[in-house]
Design an enzyme around this catalytic site. Structure first.
Site, PDB file in Angstrom:
ATOM      1  N   THR A 143      19.587 -22.325 -33.567  1.00  0.00           N
ATOM      2  CA  THR A 143      20.130 -23.512 -32.904  1.00  0.00           C
ATOM      3  C   THR A 143      19.057 -24.091 -31.994  1.00  0.00           C
ATOM      4  OG1 THR A 143      22.360 -22.643 -32.899  1.00  0.00           O
ATOM      5  CG2 THR A 143      21.855 -24.256 -31.200  1.00  0.00           C
ATOM      6  N   VAL A 172      33.306 -23.960 -37.176  1.00  0.00           N
ATOM      7  CA  VAL A 172      32.635 -24.690 -36.102  1.00  0.00           C
ATOM      8  C   VAL A 172      32.274 -23.684 -35.018  1.00  0.00           C
ATOM      9  CG1 VAL A 172      32.937 -26.440 -34.303  1.00  0.00           C
ATOM     10  CG2 VAL A 172      33.847 -26.846 -36.602  1.00  0.00           C
ATOM     11  N   ASP A 174      29.997 -22.836 -31.158  1.00  0.00           N
ATOM     12  CA  ASP A 174      30.087 -23.243 -29.749  1.00  0.00           C
ATOM     13  C   ASP A 174      29.408 -24.586 -29.470  1.00  0.00           C
ATOM     14  OD1 ASP A 174      27.651 -21.606 -30.409  1.00  0.00           O
ATOM     15  OD2 ASP A 174      27.026 -22.328 -28.442  1.00  0.00           O
ATOM     16  N   GLY A 195      22.854 -18.757 -29.971  1.00  0.00           N
ATOM     17  CA  GLY A 195      23.416 -17.424 -30.201  1.00  0.00           C
ATOM     18  C   GLY A 195      24.669 -17.495 -31.029  1.00  0.00           C
TER      19      GLY A 195
HETATM   20  N1  GLY Z   1      23.748 -18.829 -34.395  1.00  0.00           N
HETATM   21  C1  GLY Z   1      22.644 -19.686 -34.438  1.00  0.00           C
HETATM   22  C2  GLY Z   1      22.047 -19.868 -33.087  1.00  0.00           C
HETATM   23  O1  GLY Z   1      22.736 -20.137 -32.158  1.00  0.00           O
HETATM   24  O2  GLY Z   1      20.885 -19.782 -32.924  1.00  0.00           O
HETATM   25  N1  GLY Z   2      25.356 -21.171 -31.607  1.00  0.00           N
HETATM   26  C1  GLY Z   2      25.545 -21.856 -32.781  1.00  0.00           C
HETATM   27  C2  GLY Z   2      26.661 -21.412 -33.582  1.00  0.00           C
HETATM   28  O1  GLY Z   2      27.172 -20.324 -33.428  1.00  0.00           O
HETATM   29  O2  GLY Z   2      27.075 -22.168 -34.427  1.00  0.00           O
END
Ligand code: GLY
Ligand code: GLY
Length: 276
Positions: A143, A172, A174, A195
């Site tokens: 992200t 979807v 955060d 994350g």
């Molecule tokens: N889950 C992807 C990110 O937040 O980096």
């Molecule tokens: N942090 C990005 C996601 O979890 O989609």
């Protein structure tokens, strides 16, 4: 740090800083810095965004400004290069905060937003297989996000993502949820998260960090307390960018790595793979 991603982060920091230096708002600096990352294809956002398990790229983004507390967001938007700009358009041109799904995509089309060159049709998938895959999600991060402080003392935060590694169509995270992936308040600070979104949502992490800032904690302390709780209570994994209207900031993560950087115009931008 000389990886392509590192070089791209430096370029994004330079774009953001030069805008601020010429008197642009923190909101514009955040948006333009994130656009550099979305366009690069090197991160899990924009043209590099992950595909969902039906082979479709659905993206999330949000942006918020700390003076007016105005915010805009899009969820599950498809086929555009810059979801962060779609989020900004929601903020500027509608009375709403969040547009989702095909109608968010239609909204972007109305504003003639640049399209991604290849967009795939959904492929068949079975929930039996998909549910097994999502149960073993070992997230690769990526992200993108930014926080900025302008010369008027206003902070802003933004984030843009293609989600996580294995996700059901329609999932979807955060990132488009104000208070979870992003928050900005001139009475506290600006926070942008990366994350695993499921954990970040459950602790409303960005707003939790801002609440601690408002009660006088330093960025480092506020980030540490909330990330510790995320790990201790729900085995979450996340990283954050935190910046106050006084210019204090921290970059912190509970994950082994988080590529990030900062710049205040002197020397070259600092970009690292870990921050402790
Ligand atoms: N889950 C992807 C990110 O937040 O980096
Ligand atoms: N942090 C990005 C996601 O979890 O989609």
């Amino acid at each position: 740090m000389t990886s392509p991603q590192g070089a791209c982060l430096r370029a994004a920091l330079q774009v953001g800083y030069h805008l601020l230096d010429r008197g642009s708002s923190a909101l514009v600096a955040v948006e333009q810095a994130i656009r550099v990352l979305e366009r690069s294809g090197l991160f899990n956002a924009g043209t590099g965004a992950h595909l969902q398990l039906d082979g479709v790229r659905r993206m999330d983004a949000s942006i918020m400004e700390g003076h007016s507390l105005c915010a805009g967001a899009v969820a599950s938007i498809e086929g555009i290069v810059h979801p962060i700009t779609a989020a900004h358009l929601v903020m500027e041109h509608t009375p709403h905060v969040l547009l989702a799904g095909p109608m968010a995509t239609k909204f972007a089309r109305h504003f003639k937003m640049e399209r991604q060159p290849f967009t795939r049709r959904p492929r068949r998938f079975s929930y039996d297989t998909a549910l097994r895959k999502t149960a073993h999600n070992r997230d690769r991060h990526g992200t993108v996000g930014a926080v900025a402080l302008d010369r008027f003392g206003t902070v802003a935060a933004g984030a843009s993502t293609g989600g996580i590694d294995c996700m059901l169509p329609g999932r979807v995270g955060d990132t488009p949820i104000i208070g979870c992936g992003v928050y900005a308040d001139n009475e506290a600070g600006a926070v942008s998260m990366t994350g695993l979104g499921e954990g970040i949502i459950r602790l409303a992490v960005a707003k939790s960090i801002c609440d601690l800032l408002e009660r006088g904690k330093t960025p480092a302390m506020a980030a540490r307390l909330v990330l510790q709780k995320l790990v201790a209570r729900i085995h979450g994994a996340a990283g954050c960018l935190v910046l106050t209207p006084q210019g204090r900031f921290t970059i912190r993560h509970s994950t082994p790595h988080m590529m990030a950087g900062y710049w205040a115009g002197r020397g070259i931008p600092v970009v690292n793979d870990t921050f402790r």
